[in-house]
Scaffold this active site. Sequence first.
Site, PDB file in Angstrom:
ATOM      1  N   GLY A  46      28.120 163.837   8.032  1.00  0.00           N
ATOM      2  CA  GLY A  46      27.424 165.096   9.559  1.00  0.00           C
ATOM      3  C   GLY A  46      29.418 165.023   9.924  1.00  0.00           C
ATOM      4  O   GLY A  46      30.372 164.324   9.746  1.00  0.00           O
ATOM      5  N   GLN A  51      34.669 167.516  16.822  1.00  0.00           N
ATOM      6  CA  GLN A  51      36.022 166.634  16.019  1.00  0.00           C
ATOM      7  C   GLN A  51      37.087 168.039  15.000  1.00  0.00           C
ATOM      8  O   GLN A  51      37.847 167.341  14.338  1.00  0.00           O
ATOM      9  CB  GLN A  51      35.274 166.238  14.935  1.00  0.00           C
ATOM     10  N   CYS A  91      33.037 156.701  10.998  1.00  0.00           N
ATOM     11  CA  CYS A  91      33.232 158.370  12.270  1.00  0.00           C
ATOM     12  C   CYS A  91      34.721 159.202  11.418  1.00  0.00           C
ATOM     13  O   CYS A  91      35.977 158.489  10.612  1.00  0.00           O
ATOM     14  CB  CYS A  91      33.632 158.422  12.879  1.00  0.00           C
ATOM     15  N   LEU A  92      34.470 159.944  10.542  1.00  0.00           N
ATOM     16  CA  LEU A  92      35.446 160.971  10.128  1.00  0.00           C
ATOM     17  C   LEU A  92      36.589 160.554  11.380  1.00  0.00           C
ATOM     18  O   LEU A  92      37.786 161.455  11.038  1.00  0.00           O
ATOM     19  CB  LEU A  92      35.187 162.444   9.160  1.00  0.00           C
ATOM     20  N   HIS A 133      24.652 159.626  15.961  1.00  0.00           N
ATOM     21  CA  HIS A 133      25.871 159.623  15.774  1.00  0.00           C
ATOM     22  C   HIS A 133      26.544 160.803  16.302  1.00  0.00           C
ATOM     23  O   HIS A 133      27.269 161.841  17.200  1.00  0.00           O
ATOM     24  CB  HIS A 133      25.982 159.307  14.517  1.00  0.00           C
ATOM     25  N   GLU A 134      25.932 162.358  15.731  1.00  0.00           N
ATOM     26  CA  GLU A 134      26.562 163.293  15.813  1.00  0.00           C
ATOM     27  C   GLU A 134      26.526 163.723  17.090  1.00  0.00           C
ATOM     28  O   GLU A 134      27.211 164.595  17.917  1.00  0.00           O
ATOM     29  CB  GLU A 134      26.729 164.270  15.443  1.00  0.00           C
ATOM     30  N   HIS A 137      28.707 162.381  19.627  1.00  0.00           N
ATOM     31  CA  HIS A 137      30.088 163.882  19.675  1.00  0.00           C
ATOM     32  C   HIS A 137      30.165 164.589  20.653  1.00  0.00           C
ATOM     33  O   HIS A 137      31.071 164.849  21.372  1.00  0.00           O
ATOM     34  CB  HIS A 137      30.672 164.542  18.689  1.00  0.00           C
TER      35      HIS A 137
HETATM   36  O1  GNR Z   1      30.759 160.238   6.658  1.00  0.00           O
HETATM   37  C1  GNR Z   1      30.283 159.548   8.421  1.00  0.00           C
HETATM   38  N1  GNR Z   1      29.790 158.913   7.704  1.00  0.00           N
HETATM   39  C2  GNR Z   1      28.864 157.679   8.473  1.00  0.00           C
HETATM   40  C3  GNR Z   1      28.125 156.770   8.045  1.00  0.00           C
HETATM   41  C4  GNR Z   1      27.691 155.658   8.814  1.00  0.00           C
HETATM   42  C5  GNR Z   1      26.967 156.099  10.097  1.00  0.00           C
HETATM   43  C6  GNR Z   1      27.342 157.582  10.500  1.00  0.00           C
HETATM   44  C7  GNR Z   1      28.821 158.662   9.725  1.00  0.00           C
HETATM   45  S1  GNR Z   1      29.002 159.661  10.836  1.00  0.00           S
HETATM   46  C8  GNR Z   1      30.499 160.272   9.530  1.00  0.00           C
HETATM   47  C9  GNR Z   1      30.814 161.408   9.269  1.00  0.00           C
HETATM   48  C10 GNR Z   1      31.425 161.175  11.053  1.00  0.00           C
HETATM   49  O2  GNR Z   1      32.278 161.224  12.024  1.00  0.00           O
HETATM   50  N2  GNR Z   1      30.303 162.686  11.440  1.00  0.00           N
HETATM   51  O3  GNR Z   1      30.781 162.673  13.270  1.00  0.00           O
HETATM   52 NI    NI Z   2      32.037 160.747  13.697  1.00  0.00          NI
END
Ligand code: GNR
Ligand code: NI
Length: 167
Positions: A46, A51, A91-92, A133-134, A137
């Site tokens: 995601g 980001q 999270c990236l 999660h997104e 953000h």
């Molecule tokens: O790539 C991602 N892997 C992930 C793994 C477990 C829970 C959430 C994520 S989201 C993350 C990509 C990201 O940072 N999206 O904002």
């Molecule tokens: Ni993230």
Amino acid sequence: MARLPILLYPDPRLRRKTEPVTSFDAGLQRLIDDMLQTMYEVPGIGLAAPQVNVRLRLLVVDVSEQRDQPLVLINPQLLDRSGVEPYEEGCLSVPGFYEPVQRATWIRFRALDRNGEPFEREAEGLLAVCIQHEMDHLEGKLFVDYLSEVKRQRIRKKLEKLRRRAG
Ligand code: GNR
Ligand code: NI
């Protein structure tokens, strides 16, 4: 298409307010394609606009094995949720760190697609976790905010140190 640079925690730009998307023009289509390409190349499941330093309520996800089921959510709203379970999140913008976070196991949401058409959908499992999660953000919230102060500080210190070394 282009791969976009990803902001890293504790960059304050990850905390900024985002605005609803109002124009579904060529610029938006290009941004969506660039975000998808970035997500696939990194790779991640995601990516949210803040980001990549864009203050819009836009996110992309793809949790499929084949990486062929992109989902684009614009101005998303959570309609309903149920169940709670911890899931090991990364999270990236917080590279290299994984910690359990409590999330709803099932959600129902409404969003606009890339053409501005509204749709409603349910999601469960990893897709539900990823969308929550997104959506965080978009509120300037990161998964580290759910951790203890001690853990969050430890992660912040390590990433600041890495960044200083990288110059
Ligand atoms: O790539 C991602 N892997 C992930 C793994 C477990 C829970 C959430 C994520 S989201 C993350 C990509 C990201 O940072 N999206 O904002
Ligand atoms: Ni993230």
